[in-house]
Design a protein around this motif. Structure first.
Motif, PDB file in Angstrom:
ATOM      1  N   GLU A 141       0.636  -0.611   0.197  1.00 59.48           N
ATOM      2  CA  GLU A 141       0.240  -0.261  -0.349  1.00 59.48           C
ATOM      3  C   GLU A 141       0.614   1.373  -0.247  1.00 59.48           C
ATOM      4  OE1 GLU A 141      -3.050   0.020  -0.368  1.00 59.48           O
ATOM      5  OE2 GLU A 141      -3.292  -1.613  -0.196  1.00 59.48           O
ATOM      6  N   PRO A 142       0.372   2.439  -0.797  1.00 63.59           N
ATOM      7  CA  PRO A 142       1.231   3.905  -0.860  1.00 63.59           C
ATOM      8  C   PRO A 142       0.966   4.114   0.882  1.00 63.59           C
ATOM      9  CG  PRO A 142      -0.690   3.831  -1.921  1.00 63.59           C
ATOM     10  CD  PRO A 142      -0.976   1.983  -1.510  1.00 63.59           C
ATOM     11  N   VAL A 143       0.186   4.166   1.655  1.00 60.50           N
ATOM     12  CA  VAL A 143       0.370   4.552   2.959  1.00 60.50           C
ATOM     13  C   VAL A 143       0.240   3.520   3.558  1.00 60.50           C
ATOM     14  CG1 VAL A 143      -0.766   6.137   4.172  1.00 60.50           C
ATOM     15  CG2 VAL A 143      -0.290   6.591   1.990  1.00 60.50           C
ATOM     16  N   GLN A 144       1.206   3.754   5.100  1.00 58.45           N
ATOM     17  CA  GLN A 144       0.811   2.734   6.195  1.00 58.45           C
ATOM     18  C   GLN A 144       0.054   3.841   7.320  1.00 58.45           C
ATOM     19  OE1 GLN A 144       3.564  -0.599   7.758  1.00 58.45           O
ATOM     20  NE2 GLN A 144       4.078   0.793   9.001  1.00 58.45           N
ATOM     21  N   LEU A 145      -0.350   3.108   7.971  1.00 58.87           N
ATOM     22  CA  LEU A 145      -1.069   4.352   8.852  1.00 58.87           C
ATOM     23  C   LEU A 145      -0.512   4.106  10.296  1.00 58.87           C
ATOM     24  CD1 LEU A 145      -5.260   4.657   8.619  1.00 58.87           C
ATOM     25  CD2 LEU A 145      -3.410   6.127   7.570  1.00 58.87           C
ATOM     26  N   ALA A 146      -0.041   4.682  10.861  1.00 59.72           N
ATOM     27  CA  ALA A 146       0.221   4.885  12.286  1.00 59.72           C
ATOM     28  C   ALA A 146      -0.100   3.732  13.185  1.00 59.72           C
ATOM     29  CB  ALA A 146       0.472   6.274  13.428  1.00 59.72           C
ATOM     30  N   ALA A 147      -1.545   3.785  12.974  1.00 55.78           N
ATOM     31  CA  ALA A 147      -1.682   2.654  14.292  1.00 55.78           C
ATOM     32  C   ALA A 147      -1.827   1.183  12.852  1.00 55.78           C
ATOM     33  CB  ALA A 147      -3.541   2.971  14.105  1.00 55.78           C
ATOM     34  N   ALA A 148      -1.728   0.791  12.256  1.00 53.58           N
ATOM     35  CA  ALA A 148      -1.074  -0.542  11.685  1.00 53.58           C
ATOM     36  C   ALA A 148       0.342  -0.436  11.364  1.00 53.58           C
ATOM     37  CB  ALA A 148      -2.134  -0.498   9.938  1.00 53.58           C
ATOM     38  N   ALA A 149       1.395   0.291  11.937  1.00 54.78           N
ATOM     39  CA  ALA A 149       2.658  -0.186  11.907  1.00 54.78           C
ATOM     40  C   ALA A 149       3.210  -1.210  12.622  1.00 54.78           C
ATOM     41  CB  ALA A 149       3.530   1.435  11.986  1.00 54.78           C
ATOM     42  N   PRO A 150       3.400  -2.259  12.252  1.00 51.43           N
ATOM     43  CA  PRO A 150       3.989  -3.360  13.644  1.00 51.43           C
ATOM     44  C   PRO A 150       5.255  -2.734  14.248  1.00 51.43           C
ATOM     45  CG  PRO A 150       5.000  -3.784  11.252  1.00 51.43           C
ATOM     46  CD  PRO A 150       4.073  -2.598  10.756  1.00 51.43           C
ATOM     47  N   GLU A 151       5.178  -2.872  15.717  1.00 49.21           N
ATOM     48  CA  GLU A 151       5.595  -2.614  16.229  1.00 49.21           C
ATOM     49  C   GLU A 151       6.232  -4.432  17.388  1.00 49.21           C
ATOM     50  OE1 GLU A 151       5.024  -0.438  20.326  1.00 49.21           O
ATOM     51  OE2 GLU A 151       4.953   1.445  19.035  1.00 49.21           O
ATOM     52  N   ILE A 152       7.577  -4.199  17.887  1.00 52.11           N
ATOM     53  CA  ILE A 152       8.074  -4.847  18.489  1.00 52.11           C
ATOM     54  C   ILE A 152       8.941  -3.814  19.238  1.00 52.11           C
ATOM     55  CG2 ILE A 152       9.688  -6.410  18.654  1.00 52.11           C
ATOM     56  CD1 ILE A 152       8.867  -7.776  16.241  1.00 52.11           C
ATOM     57  N   VAL A 153       8.823  -4.573  20.869  1.00 51.06           N
ATOM     58  CA  VAL A 153       9.821  -3.810  22.346  1.00 51.06           C
ATOM     59  C   VAL A 153      10.729  -5.110  22.855  1.00 51.06           C
ATOM     60  CG1 VAL A 153       9.265  -2.295  24.119  1.00 51.06           C
ATOM     61  CG2 VAL A 153       7.641  -2.516  22.479  1.00 51.06           C
ATOM     62  N   MET A 154      11.799  -4.249  22.511  1.00 56.60           N
ATOM     63  CA  MET A 154      12.858  -5.648  23.079  1.00 56.60           C
ATOM     64  C   MET A 154      12.750  -5.730  25.509  1.00 56.60           C
ATOM     65  SD  MET A 154      16.251  -5.894  20.851  1.00 56.60           S
ATOM     66  CE  MET A 154      17.468  -6.260  22.112  1.00 56.60           C
ATOM     67  N   GLU A 155      13.109  -6.250  25.107  1.00 55.62           N
ATOM     68  CA  GLU A 155      12.613  -6.313  27.214  1.00 55.62           C
ATOM     69  C   GLU A 155      13.858  -4.979  27.373  1.00 55.62           C
ATOM     70  OE1 GLU A 155      16.078  -9.689  29.325  1.00 55.62           O
ATOM     71  OE2 GLU A 155      13.971 -10.824  28.042  1.00 55.62           O
ATOM     72  N   ASN A 156      14.772  -4.435  26.838  1.00 52.54           N
ATOM     73  CA  ASN A 156      15.959  -3.841  27.248  1.00 52.54           C
ATOM     74  C   ASN A 156      15.653  -2.501  26.507  1.00 52.54           C
ATOM     75  OD1 ASN A 156      16.486  -3.858  25.242  1.00 52.54           O
ATOM     76  ND2 ASN A 156      19.294  -4.371  24.820  1.00 52.54           N
ATOM     77  N   GLY A 157      15.006  -2.191  26.626  1.00 51.90           N
ATOM     78  CA  GLY A 157      14.107  -0.903  26.290  1.00 51.90           C
ATOM     79  C   GLY A 157      14.102  -0.337  24.702  1.00 51.90           C
ATOM     80  N   VAL A 158      14.363  -0.421  23.445  1.00 52.42           N
ATOM     81  CA  VAL A 158      14.430  -0.463  22.609  1.00 52.42           C
ATOM     82  C   VAL A 158      13.243  -0.824  21.791  1.00 52.42           C
ATOM     83  CG1 VAL A 158      15.396  -1.055  19.449  1.00 52.42           C
ATOM     84  CG2 VAL A 158      16.468  -1.367  22.468  1.00 52.42           C
ATOM     85  N   THR A 159      12.859  -0.146  21.344  1.00 51.56           N
ATOM     86  CA  THR A 159      10.865  -0.470  20.077  1.00 51.56           C
ATOM     87  C   THR A 159      11.601  -0.025  18.427  1.00 51.56           C
ATOM     88  OG1 THR A 159       9.804   0.597  22.419  1.00 51.56           O
ATOM     89  CG2 THR A 159       9.423   0.828  19.857  1.00 51.56           C
ATOM     90  N   TRP A 160      10.820  -1.005  17.761  1.00 54.05           N
ATOM     91  CA  TRP A 160      11.096  -1.333  16.640  1.00 54.05           C
ATOM     92  C   TRP A 160       9.652  -1.368  15.980  1.00 54.05           C
ATOM     93  CZ3 TRP A 160      16.422  -2.167  15.028  1.00 54.05           C
ATOM     94  CH2 TRP A 160      16.613  -2.209  16.216  1.00 54.05           C
ATOM     95  N   ARG A 161       9.335  -0.166  15.382  1.00 52.88           N
ATOM     96  CA  ARG A 161       8.006  -0.144  14.346  1.00 52.88           C
ATOM     97  C   ARG A 161       8.585  -0.262  12.688  1.00 52.88           C
ATOM     98  NH1 ARG A 161       3.868   2.301  17.006  1.00 52.88           N
ATOM     99  NH2 ARG A 161       3.560   3.878  14.301  1.00 52.88           N
ATOM    100  N   GLY A 162       7.721  -1.157  11.943  1.00 53.91           N
ATOM    101  CA  GLY A 162       8.207  -0.683  11.000  1.00 53.91           C
ATOM    102  C   GLY A 162       7.586  -0.057   9.968  1.00 53.91           C
ATOM    103  N   LEU A 163       8.080   0.525   9.332  1.00 56.28           N
ATOM    104  CA  LEU A 163       7.565   1.493   8.365  1.00 56.28           C
ATOM    105  C   LEU A 163       6.970   1.017   6.589  1.00 56.28           C
ATOM    106  CD1 LEU A 163      10.180   4.501   8.969  1.00 56.28           C
ATOM    107  CD2 LEU A 163       8.255   3.872  10.140  1.00 56.28           C
ATOM    108  N   ALA A 164       6.453   1.600   6.271  1.00 60.26           N
ATOM    109  CA  ALA A 164       5.772   0.570   5.206  1.00 60.26           C
ATOM    110  C   ALA A 164       7.360   0.989   3.901  1.00 60.26           C
ATOM    111  CB  ALA A 164       5.268   2.459   4.334  1.00 60.26           C
ATOM    112  N   VAL A 165       6.959  -0.227   3.101  1.00 64.83           N
ATOM    113  CA  VAL A 165       8.164  -0.335   2.470  1.00 64.83           C
ATOM    114  C   VAL A 165       7.581  -1.253   1.158  1.00 64.83           C
ATOM    115  CG1 VAL A 165      10.085  -0.596   4.121  1.00 64.83           C
ATOM    116  CG2 VAL A 165       8.658  -2.333   3.332  1.00 64.83           C
TER     117      VAL A 165
END
Length: 222
Positions: A80-104
């Motif tokens: 999709e040309p646009v990925q809404l913020a609410a749809a962004a996949p997110e993974i949080v590591m236990e040591n305090g790093v947060t990863w959010r997938g952006l549109a590709v």
């Protein structure tokens, strides 16, 4: 595997006419350690292995016996040309790093917004990582320390970087403020450690996160 690795290192050293002591001195390790590596008695750390193969003019894959796959599996990308913020996949590591997938749209690219909390690191035990691909990044805010091979770089807002991800690397937030940036990893392939991650239930490093992110709905490998 340790014995085979040591045998390949020894064969490469002899083929290049290097003595054990000379190679150890250049790699800044003890002759005893190099001897133990060559005889398979010791599994070298990533940094030690990198130093040895660099001094021999080889790549890590050369001594590990890895061959590039002709048809490596590729991740199917979000189209999709646009990925809404609410749809962004997110993974949080236990040591305090947060990863959010952006549109590709390119299946060979990992595109991420990464947030490092104070004291956070790209691996739980602060070990260096290495993986296939090329890593690009831009720091938006805060300060992040990049340890790349034997060098240390302090990145601040506005700084960017690019390097071969096969080089051992580690990111650390050594400050009391949040650091945030955008990362692109191009040409990465899965490490195949899914079973280990599933068994432990823990994301131990950024490599685990990238593999898990690529398998979320809409981003799974084919």
């Amino acid at each position: 595997m340790t014995a085979e690795l040591g045998a390949r290192i020894r064969a490469a050293r002899i083929a290049k006419g290097r003595s054990l002591r000379a190679l150890a001195a250049e790699a800044e390790i003890s002759p005893s350690l190099l001897s133990q590596v060559e005889t398979g008695k010791v599994q070298p750390s990533v940094s030690t292995l990198w130093a040895i193969v660099t001094c021999l003019g080889l790549s890590v894959d050369d001594v590990l016996g890895h061959e590039a796959a002709a048809d490596a599996p590729k991740r199917s990308a979000h189209v999709e040309p646009v990925q809404l913020a609410a749809a962004a996949p997110e993974i949080v590591m236990e040591n305090g790093v947060t990863w959010r997938g952006l549109a590709v749209i390119d299946s060979s690219v990992d595109s991420l917004l990464v947030t490092y909390g104070p004291g956070a690191s790209s691996s739980i035990d602060d070990t260096h990582m290495r993986h296939s691909g090329t890593e690009y990044g831009y720091l938006i805010r805060g300060e992040l320390t990049l340890r790349l091979d034997f060098e240390t770089y302090v990145l601040r807002a506005g700084d960017s970087f690019c390097f071969d991800s096969m080089r051992p690397h580690l990111y650390q937030n050594r400050t009391d403020a949040v650091a945030e940036g955008v990362w692109f990893v191009v040409g990465r392939s899965s490490t195949g450690d899914d079973e280990r991650v599933a068994a432990s239930g823990t994301m131990r490093s950024a490599v685990d996160v990238l593999d898990a992110m690529s398998r979320l709905p809409g981003r799974t490998e084919s």
